[in-house]
Each structure stands twice: as structure tokens, then as C-alpha cells.
Design an enzyme around this catalytic site. Structure first.
Site, short mmCIF file in Angstrom:
data_model
loop_
_atom_site.label_atom_id
_atom_site.label_comp_id
_atom_site.label_asym_id
_atom_site.label_seq_id
_atom_site.Cartn_x
_atom_site.Cartn_y
_atom_site.Cartn_z
N GLU A 4 -28.64 -5.25 -27.83
CA GLU A 4 -28.45 -6.00 -29.07
C GLU A 4 -27.17 -6.83 -28.97
OE1 GLU A 4 -30.74 -3.75 -32.43
OE2 GLU A 4 -28.61 -3.28 -32.52
N GLU B 205 -22.56 -1.71 -34.92
CA GLU B 205 -21.84 -1.54 -36.20
C GLU B 205 -21.04 -0.25 -36.20
OE1 GLU B 205 -25.37 -2.15 -38.49
OE2 GLU B 205 -25.36 -4.25 -37.85
N GLY C 123 -28.19 -9.88 -37.41
CA GLY C 123 -28.06 -10.27 -38.81
C GLY C 123 -27.62 -11.71 -39.02
N HIS D 80 -24.93 2.06 -32.03
CA HIS D 80 -25.15 0.74 -32.61
C HIS D 80 -23.81 0.00 -32.71
CE1 HIS D 80 -26.23 -2.44 -35.36
NE2 HIS D 80 -27.49 -2.19 -35.04
N SER E 105 -31.91 -10.32 -34.89
CA SER E 105 -32.68 -11.37 -35.57
C SER E 105 -34.13 -11.49 -35.10
CB SER E 105 -31.96 -12.74 -35.45
OG SER E 105 -30.70 -12.67 -36.09
N ASN F 131 -34.66 -0.45 -38.02
CA ASN F 131 -33.37 0.11 -38.42
C ASN F 131 -33.02 -0.42 -39.81
OD1 ASN F 131 -30.75 0.94 -38.73
ND2 ASN F 131 -29.92 -0.28 -37.03
N LYS G 76 -30.56 0.37 -41.61
CA LYS G 76 -29.10 0.37 -41.84
C LYS G 76 -28.81 0.99 -43.23
CE LYS G 76 -28.83 -3.45 -38.67
NZ LYS G 76 -28.09 -4.60 -38.16
#
Ligand code: 13P
Length: 245
Positions: free
Chosen positions: A163, A95, A169, A93, A208, A9, A11
């Protein structure tokens, strides 16, 4: 057996030249035929990647809308993805759930629309640090799954990505035990759909993941692959064949 799956991904990262470099590296890499690889560049670069990536690697959008076409400024439709031979999309996701305020129901509706119209979905779930510390991880993930189940009949086009938000991240990867525990709980939950769906649905870990930690994670019985963010942008990354590491 469930085919191991590695998603990249990107992003909102990359340029024409950096993405061309990643594609070139992937095209020249030795890949394990037993691993399914799907990469997800920003929408602007989907066609570039689709037209230049080697056969066998699939391409995913990072979002799609749940209407056929029309006055929806800024959105992309499922039929447009298919028209460009993009057969996957990442939905839900964290985010998008947190920053773009997508609810469980909106994510489920998009997942339903995509899968019913022939595009496979990497459907994401996961808890925040606060929720984990309150002992609510399984509860949070189950609630996200329940909202999906309320709208989905056919699970064959869905890959689940667990996730944990606190691992995304941050460099703070979940331990193999933490990840396996939630993956097992997700698989047990899937039995409420059917034993077949629980047995066949792939459950990826994301947060990560890198070249160093992927081999250990990938050995867990209920971890069927990864959704990789930052490390997938490194031109020389090697996690595309983690089972061989
Ligand atoms: P990182 O691998 O950068 O932690 O991102 C994980 C992720 O969100 C993949 O979708």
C-alpha cells in the site's frame, strides 16, 4: 495457483446500522467462489459482523497484541479473536506505523505471535511519496520485509498488502505498471525466503482501489488481490468479484 483475495478495511468508520447494511448487501450479492473475501470492521463491530455474515466470508481485526492476556489496557489478544471465531488480522497498516508509531519490529512481533497462534495476517508495507520520489521504494519495502523475515519462519498464514502511502485515501491510485513493478520486486525478494514462499504468497495492492480501476490492476501477474479502504464502505460496491468485471 494463488487464490484471488479481496480485503475490505473499514478503518475507524461505520455504525451499527451502516455495518449491518454492508453485511446485508454482501450476504445478498453474487460472489465469485474463486475469490476469498475478508472484511475488517472496527473492533467494536467484529462480533456483530462475525455473527451475521454469510458462510465463506472471513472477518479480520485491524490490530492485535503480542501477549497472551493480562494488564494491557485497550488491547485485544489473539486468543480473544479466536474465541470469537475471528481468524484474520491486519497488521502494519501505514496508519498504525505512522500515527501510532509502530516500528517494523513491533509489527513483526505481532505478526509472529498471531500466526504462531493460529490467526492469519494481512501484513502491510509501502513507501511515502517522499521515499518514492527519492527512488527508494524498493529499498523501503525490502527493509520492512527484512524485519518481518527476522522473526517469521512460517509464511503460510501471511498475505502481503503493498500500500503506497501516497495512494491511500487520496484518489491517486498507483498505475498498473507502478504497482506491478513493486509486486514483482516483493515476489523476487520472497525468493530469499524460498521459491515456494515466493510462488505461494499472495501480494495484494491497496490504495484508492475502486470498481473502475480494480479490473486492470487485478490482471497484473503479481497482483493477487486488493486491500480496499473507502470503496469497501459503499453499500453497493462490486469489487468483491473483480476478476469478472
Ligand atoms: P483507500 O482504499 O481508502 O485508499 O484505503 C486503502 C487502505 O489503506 C486499505 O487498507
Amino acid at each position: 495457483a494463488r487464490k484471488f483475495f479481496v480485503g475490505g478495511n473499514f478503518k475507524m468508520n461505520g455504525t451499527v446500522s451502516s455495518i449491518k447494511e454492508i453485511v446485508k448487501n454482501l450476504n445478498e450479492a453474487t460472489l465469485d467462489p474463486e475469490v476469498e473475501v475478508v472484511i475488517s470492521p472496527p473492533a467494536l463491530y467484529l462480533q456483530l459482523v462475525r455473527d451475521s455474515i454469510r458462510p465463506g466470508i472471513e472477518v479480520a481485526a485491524q490490530n492485535v497484541f503480542d501477549k497472551p492476556c493480562g494488564a494491557f489496557t485497550g488491547e485485544i489478544s489473539v486468543s480473544q479473536l479466536k474465541d470469537s471465531n475471528i481468524n484474520w488480522v491486519i497488521l502494519g497498516h501505514s496508519e498504525r506505523r505512522t500515527i501510532l508509531k509502530e516500528s517494523d519490529e513491533v509489527v513483526a512481533s505481532k505478526t509472529k505471535y498471531a500466526t504462531e497462534n493460529g490467526v492469519s495476517v494481512i501484513w502491510c508495507c509501502g513507501e511515502s511519496l517522499e521515499e518514492r520520489e527519492a527512488g527508494k521504494t524498493i529499498e523501503v519495502v525490502s527493509k520492512q520485509l527484512e524485519a518481518l523475515k527476522a522473526q517469521i519462519n512460517d509464511w503460510s498464514k501471511i498475505v502481503i498488502a503493498y500500500e503506497p502511502i501516497w495512494a491511500i485515501g487520496t484518489g491517486k491510485v498507483a498505475t498498473t505498471e507502478q504497482a506491478q513493478e513493486v509486486h514483482k520486486a516483493i515476489r523476487d525478494w520472497l525468493k530469499s525466503v524460498s521459491d515456494k514462499v515466493a510462488e505461494e504468497t499472495r501480494i495484494l495492492y491497496g490504495g484508492s482501489v475502486n470498481e473502475k480501476n480494480c479490473a486492470e490492476l487485478g490482471k497484473q501477474p503479481d497482483i493477487d488481490g486488493f486491500l480496499v479502504g473507502g470503496a469497501s464502505l459503499k453499500p453497493a460496491c462490486t469489487f468483491w468479484h473483480p476478476v469478472n468485471l
